[in-house]
Enzyme design. Structure first.
Site, PDB file in Angstrom:
ATOM      1  N   CYS A  31      54.114  54.873  38.121  1.00  0.00           N
ATOM      2  CA  CYS A  31      52.770  54.234  38.254  1.00  0.00           C
ATOM      3  C   CYS A  31      51.295  54.924  37.767  1.00  0.00           C
ATOM      4  O   CYS A  31      51.619  56.156  38.783  1.00  0.00           O
ATOM      5  CB  CYS A  31      52.914  53.484  39.746  1.00  0.00           C
ATOM      6  SG  CYS A  31      53.883  51.979  39.509  1.00  0.00           S
ATOM      7  N   ARG A  68      51.996  58.263  33.094  1.00  0.00           N
ATOM      8  CA  ARG A  68      53.052  57.731  34.173  1.00  0.00           C
ATOM      9  C   ARG A  68      53.747  56.230  34.517  1.00  0.00           C
ATOM     10  O   ARG A  68      54.731  55.977  35.330  1.00  0.00           O
ATOM     11  CB  ARG A  68      51.915  58.076  35.867  1.00  0.00           C
ATOM     12  CG  ARG A  68      51.061  59.111  36.100  1.00  0.00           C
ATOM     13  CD  ARG A  68      50.685  58.790  37.106  1.00  0.00           C
ATOM     14  NE  ARG A  68      50.816  58.974  38.377  1.00  0.00           N
ATOM     15  CZ  ARG A  68      51.039  59.558  39.413  1.00  0.00           C
ATOM     16  NH1 ARG A  68      50.665  60.931  38.948  1.00  0.00           N
ATOM     17  NH2 ARG A  68      51.866  59.488  40.381  1.00  0.00           N
ATOM     18  N   TRP A  71      55.020  51.269  36.096  1.00  0.00           N
ATOM     19  CA  TRP A  71      56.318  51.337  35.758  1.00  0.00           C
ATOM     20  C   TRP A  71      57.700  50.892  37.090  1.00  0.00           C
ATOM     21  O   TRP A  71      57.219  50.765  37.664  1.00  0.00           O
ATOM     22  CB  TRP A  71      56.654  52.985  36.254  1.00  0.00           C
ATOM     23  CG  TRP A  71      58.332  53.237  35.387  1.00  0.00           C
ATOM     24  CD1 TRP A  71      57.961  53.649  33.660  1.00  0.00           C
ATOM     25  CD2 TRP A  71      59.264  53.273  35.967  1.00  0.00           C
ATOM     26  NE1 TRP A  71      59.670  54.145  33.954  1.00  0.00           N
ATOM     27  CE2 TRP A  71      60.529  53.564  35.119  1.00  0.00           C
ATOM     28  CE3 TRP A  71      60.169  52.728  37.476  1.00  0.00           C
ATOM     29  CZ2 TRP A  71      61.684  54.196  35.265  1.00  0.00           C
ATOM     30  CZ3 TRP A  71      60.845  53.576  37.327  1.00  0.00           C
ATOM     31  CH2 TRP A  71      61.922  53.645  36.719  1.00  0.00           C
ATOM     32  N   ASN A 125      51.654  52.187  44.655  1.00  0.00           N
ATOM     33  CA  ASN A 125      53.348  53.014  43.908  1.00  0.00           C
ATOM     34  C   ASN A 125      54.059  53.536  44.794  1.00  0.00           C
ATOM     35  O   ASN A 125      53.955  54.106  45.469  1.00  0.00           O
ATOM     36  CB  ASN A 125      51.777  54.639  43.453  1.00  0.00           C
ATOM     37  CG  ASN A 125      51.120  53.995  42.295  1.00  0.00           C
ATOM     38  OD1 ASN A 125      51.301  53.956  41.353  1.00  0.00           O
ATOM     39  ND2 ASN A 125      50.749  56.313  41.857  1.00  0.00           N
ATOM     40  N   GLY A 126      55.253  53.259  44.575  1.00  0.00           N
ATOM     41  CA  GLY A 126      56.422  53.889  45.218  1.00  0.00           C
ATOM     42  C   GLY A 126      57.035  52.323  45.392  1.00  0.00           C
ATOM     43  O   GLY A 126      57.059  51.434  44.539  1.00  0.00           O
ATOM     44  N   GLU A 128      71.321  69.361  28.107  1.00  0.00           N
ATOM     45  CA  GLU A 128      69.836  68.933  27.354  1.00  0.00           C
ATOM     46  C   GLU A 128      69.685  68.188  26.246  1.00  0.00           C
ATOM     47  O   GLU A 128      68.801  66.995  25.765  1.00  0.00           O
ATOM     48  CB  GLU A 128      69.213  70.672  27.456  1.00  0.00           C
ATOM     49  CG  GLU A 128      67.692  69.677  27.439  1.00  0.00           C
ATOM     50  CD  GLU A 128      66.310  69.002  28.140  1.00  0.00           C
ATOM     51  OE1 GLU A 128      67.032  69.062  29.013  1.00  0.00           O
ATOM     52  OE2 GLU A 128      65.426  69.082  27.975  1.00  0.00           O
ATOM     53  N   LYS A 182      68.248  65.020  25.317  1.00  0.00           N
ATOM     54  CA  LYS A 182      66.982  64.360  24.527  1.00  0.00           C
ATOM     55  C   LYS A 182      66.939  63.271  23.645  1.00  0.00           C
ATOM     56  O   LYS A 182      66.157  61.684  23.072  1.00  0.00           O
ATOM     57  CB  LYS A 182      66.097  65.671  23.723  1.00  0.00           C
ATOM     58  CG  LYS A 182      66.447  66.846  24.828  1.00  0.00           C
ATOM     59  CD  LYS A 182      64.221  66.425  25.256  1.00  0.00           C
ATOM     60  CE  LYS A 182      64.701  66.306  26.127  1.00  0.00           C
ATOM     61  NZ  LYS A 182      63.919  67.256  27.984  1.00  0.00           N
ATOM     62  N   GLU A 218      67.504  59.873  25.588  1.00  0.00           N
ATOM     63  CA  GLU A 218      65.779  59.349  25.462  1.00  0.00           C
ATOM     64  C   GLU A 218      64.767  58.672  24.977  1.00  0.00           C
ATOM     65  O   GLU A 218      63.765  58.195  25.141  1.00  0.00           O
ATOM     66  CB  GLU A 218      65.399  60.067  26.763  1.00  0.00           C
ATOM     67  CG  GLU A 218      64.635  61.942  26.777  1.00  0.00           C
ATOM     68  CD  GLU A 218      63.781  61.558  27.618  1.00  0.00           C
ATOM     69  OE1 GLU A 218      63.515  63.557  27.740  1.00  0.00           O
ATOM     70  OE2 GLU A 218      63.690  61.059  28.393  1.00  0.00           O
ATOM     71  N   HIS A 244      90.166  67.302  28.168  1.00  0.00           N
ATOM     72  CA  HIS A 244      91.096  67.046  29.100  1.00  0.00           C
ATOM     73  C   HIS A 244      90.318  65.391  29.882  1.00  0.00           C
ATOM     74  O   HIS A 244      90.387  64.951  30.790  1.00  0.00           O
ATOM     75  CB  HIS A 244      90.165  67.857  30.305  1.00  0.00           C
ATOM     76  CG  HIS A 244      91.029  69.112  30.926  1.00  0.00           C
ATOM     77  ND1 HIS A 244      92.632  69.505  31.603  1.00  0.00           N
ATOM     78  CD2 HIS A 244      90.048  70.614  30.700  1.00  0.00           C
ATOM     79  CE1 HIS A 244      91.837  70.748  31.003  1.00  0.00           C
ATOM     80  NE2 HIS A 244      91.162  71.144  29.873  1.00  0.00           N
ATOM     81  N   LYS A 274      56.413  59.977  32.964  1.00  0.00           N
ATOM     82  CA  LYS A 274      56.542  61.369  33.307  1.00  0.00           C
ATOM     83  C   LYS A 274      56.721  61.593  33.978  1.00  0.00           C
ATOM     84  O   LYS A 274      57.588  62.480  34.495  1.00  0.00           O
ATOM     85  CB  LYS A 274      55.225  61.956  31.967  1.00  0.00           C
ATOM     86  CG  LYS A 274      55.244  63.178  31.870  1.00  0.00           C
ATOM     87  CD  LYS A 274      55.889  63.448  31.284  1.00  0.00           C
ATOM     88  CE  LYS A 274      56.126  64.797  30.339  1.00  0.00           C
ATOM     89  NZ  LYS A 274      56.651  65.957  30.250  1.00  0.00           N
TER      90      LYS A 274
HETATM   91  O1  M6R Z   1      59.090  66.527  36.568  1.00  0.00           O
HETATM   92  P1  M6R Z   1      60.121  67.626  36.615  1.00  0.00           P
HETATM   93  O2  M6R Z   1      60.317  68.554  36.209  1.00  0.00           O
HETATM   94  O3  M6R Z   1      60.390  66.739  38.014  1.00  0.00           O
HETATM   95  O4  M6R Z   1      60.463  65.506  35.668  1.00  0.00           O
HETATM   96  C1  M6R Z   1      62.169  65.520  36.527  1.00  0.00           C
HETATM   97  C2  M6R Z   1      62.633  64.566  35.379  1.00  0.00           C
HETATM   98  O5  M6R Z   1      61.821  63.245  35.484  1.00  0.00           O
HETATM   99  C3  M6R Z   1      62.194  65.514  34.045  1.00  0.00           C
HETATM  100  O6  M6R Z   1      62.878  66.507  33.412  1.00  0.00           O
HETATM  101  C4  M6R Z   1      62.673  64.078  32.762  1.00  0.00           C
HETATM  102  O7  M6R Z   1      64.177  64.085  33.059  1.00  0.00           O
HETATM  103  C5  M6R Z   1      62.273  63.938  31.547  1.00  0.00           C
HETATM  104  N1  M6R Z   1      61.992  63.060  31.028  1.00  0.00           N
HETATM  105  C6  M6R Z   1      63.735  64.280  30.520  1.00  0.00           C
HETATM  106  O8  M6R Z   1      62.787  64.809  28.358  1.00  0.00           O
END
Ligand code: M6R
Length: 606
Positions: free
Chosen positions: A2, A27, A74, A98-99, A478, A482, A485, A501, A601
């Site tokens: 947001c 955002r 969002w 926001n929040g 990681e 990726k 998402e 396991h 983001k």
């Molecule tokens: O802004 P930040 O690094 O604190 O954000 C943390 C996560 O929200 C961020 O890394 C998220 O996992 C990404 N979308 C991954 O690509």
């Protein structure tokens, strides 16, 4: 998560609110809206979807005004829809938020009894009605104090009032809010990006504060209504980099920028002439730090996990890692000789901020590894170590991950030398290796075509696994994140040695599996684990690095070889093909690469 923008001016504001909302769209992009006062009356235009749609609708309705608030959403309470888009208005006030208001159900019951009607499923609408209710018997400032007391949860608010062309109100608890100072006009914004195109002079509200913003004056108050003075900060001139250049997607551009962001970051910390690392303003004696706690979310958490391996390998520090949303609610035994390092690209992630706040309240030593140096987290920490990678627009974090790892590696190397765990020669050899990283990363980017072809199989699979040991385990996590998402494919990152396991049961004929096996001390073990998944039908993409004694791995489906490099630095190279794999898989499926579904983001809610 947001975004808020508000402008009060002698001039027309609608167009500028819309262009600021475009800058905040990273955002939240479920829905958007704007409210202005026209002849003292509240007029709003809202839509589901992007700011471009809002802009067209504003044109249709010919919305004007000299005071207004806008929002990109969002969704938290209530699905993304026009009706749930902000602003939320009563006949007296209009609110952007926001929040999350945690006691909204109780407040709604109270307001329903008073006869208020609710249009949306949001938690925000209660604020509009609550303000309206209190305004009946109280002046504006007292109303705000009373309403804020009633709200539980986190919020940044922007409010305009029917008939009050001369003011708007901002308030903050938990979620950040900034005000900007202009010439005969002033602004509200959920972050500095919202305001940068209009002013470079801003102040941030502290937790619990609210402000009354007029055209020529801004007054700040604490929770009880006592006036507070605010420092005015000068923003850096860097405009938002909203230019994709020759690229179609920010993510692709940001992946390709990595060799140059590695260089910029190294330039800030490494003195090439004296072959040493400089961390200026390091406020503590190295002997006073015996342990480190690394905290982050998502990709930032993965960079913390890697740093644990580096720090344990090269220093005498006791190293722990935690996810911010867990750390903040654990019964942490705080230790005076521990350095608490929070890692965040945006510097606004609510959980990471709360974790930092908890450390500060317990009077701990704190350090923030951030990209946005004007962020809430950067403002709060004792020591700030920027990652210098420039604005990251794509929701999927790429160059910031490389930057976070880089800064943590540099910090670990510096501590290692200061603690005398390595000799000067070893220290300088590490620096020399580091200086080659940018070029080797550039070469890794050239593996493009192969990954493009492979990605089709991953894009169309039901599920995948990413396996690695040692430094490659966090990279496997990681890589899986990726792919999840961006391509919406179920992907699990797992330590290769842990497969037997349980997760081995998931492997079935034709399932694509990525195995990260650099030629390090884990190589042989990982290759054995790889053979175990191949024996059960997996189609393995092996990512390894070049080595003089080339071993052709038996039965692998595809193999990608990054360059030879110091083992500690291999995670940087291994990351790049995985970013590309996720990117091309999303491209294959035609998904929105820079704005994946359900994500934002900057995650400013917990
Ligand atoms: O802004 P930040 O690094 O604190 O954000 C943390 C996560 O929200 C961020 O890394 C998220 O996992 C990404 N979308 C991954 O690509």
């Amino acid at each position: 998560m947001c975004g808020i923008v508000g402008i009060i001016s002698s001039k027309e504001v609608t167009g500028r609110i819309v262009s600021s909302l475009k800058k905040l769209e990273y955002r939240g992009y479920d829905s958007a809206g704007i409210a202005t006062l026209v002849d003292g009356n509240i007029n709003e235009v809202k839509c589901e979807g992007r700011v471009d749609t809002l802009e067209k609708d504003i044109g249709k309705f010919n919305l004007t005004g000299n005071i207004g608030i806008g929002h990109v959403r969002w969704a938290t309470h209530g699905k993304p829809s026009k009706i749930n888009a902000h602003p939320h208005s009563s006949d007296q006030v209009s609110v952007v938020h926001n929040g999350i208001i945690e006691n909204s159900t109780i407040l709604k019951k109270f307001l329903l009894k008073k006869g208020y009607l609710f249009k949306s499923q949001t938690d925000t609408e209660v604020i509009a009605h609550l303000v309206t209710e209190y305004l009946k018997a109280n002046p504006l400032k007292d109303t705000i104090i009373k309403v804020l007391k009633k709200l539980n949860g986190s919020f940044a608010l922007g409010i305009i009032f029917k008939g009050q062309n001369n003011l708007m109100v901002g308030a903050r608890r938990g979620s950040p809010l900034a005000v900007g100072y202009g010439l005969s006009e002033n602004y509200l914004g959920s972050d500095s990006y919202a305001l940068k195109s209009m002013t470079n002079k801003i102040s941030y509200l502290d937790d619990g504060e609210f402000c009354i913003v007029k055209q020529d004056e801004i007054e700040f108050f604490d929770t009880h209504g006592s006036k507070v003075n605010k420092k005015v900060m000068n923003l850096s001139k860097n405009e938002i980099n909203n230019d994709k250049g020759d690229y179609k997607y920010f993510m692709e551009k940001e992946i390709d920028e990595q060799p140059s962001t590695i260089k910029s970051c190294i330039n800030e910390y490494v003195d090439k002439y004296n072959n040493q690392i400089n961390i200026y303003n390091f406020p503590w004696k190295i002997s006073s730090i015996k342990s480190v706690m690394l905290i982050g979310c998502g990709t930032a958490f993965h960079s913390c996990l890697i740093a644990k391996y580096w720090m344990e390998q090269n220093t005498t520090l006791d190293v722990s890692v935690d996810i911010a949303s867990e750390f903040r609610y654990r019964k942490v035994r705080f230790k005076k000789n521990c350095l608490y390092i929070v890692v965040s690209q945006s510097g606004e992630t609510a959980d990471t901020y709360a974790a930092l706040d908890l450390c500060k309240k317990n009077k701990m030593k704190t350090c923030a590894v951030v990209n946005v140096v004007e962020s809430s987290i950067a403002r709060e920490a004792d020591l700030v170590l920027p990652i210098y990678c420039g604005q990251e627009v794509g929701v999927a974090s790429t160059k910031a991950f490389i930057g976070q790892m880089l800064v943590l590696y540099i910090l670990s190397t510096k501590i290692s030398f200061d603690q005398k765990c390595i000799t000067k020669r070893e220290y300088q050899a590490k620096i020399k290796n580091l200086l080659t990283l940018s070029n080797t990363a550039q070469k890794t980017l050239k593996l493009d075509q192969k990954i493009f072809n492979i990605s089709k199989v991953f894009a169309n699979s039901k599920g995948t696994m990413f396996l690695g040991r040692g430094y490659s385990f966090p990279i496997a996590l990681e890589g899986a994140l990726k792919l999840k998402e961006l391509a919406y494919v179920h992907a699990e990152g797992y330590p290769a040695g842990e497969m037997k396991h349980g997760p081995l049961a998931l492997i079935e004929e034709g399932m694509p599996v990525v195995v990260l096996a650099p030629r390090d001390e884990h190589y042989k073990k990982t290759i054995s684990n790889m053979q175990e998944v191949i024996a059960r039908g997996a189609k393995v993409l092996l990512i390894t690095n070049k080595n003089k004694d080339e071993v052709i791995s038996e039965n692998v489906w595809e193999e990608i070889k990054v360059d030879k490099l110091d083992n500690e630095l291999i995670p940087f190279l291994m990351t790049i093909p995985l970013q590309k794999l996720a990117f091309y898989s999303a491209l294959e499926k035609g998904y929105d690469i820079d704005k994946p579904r359900n994500l934002a983001k900057s995650v400013t809610v917990e």
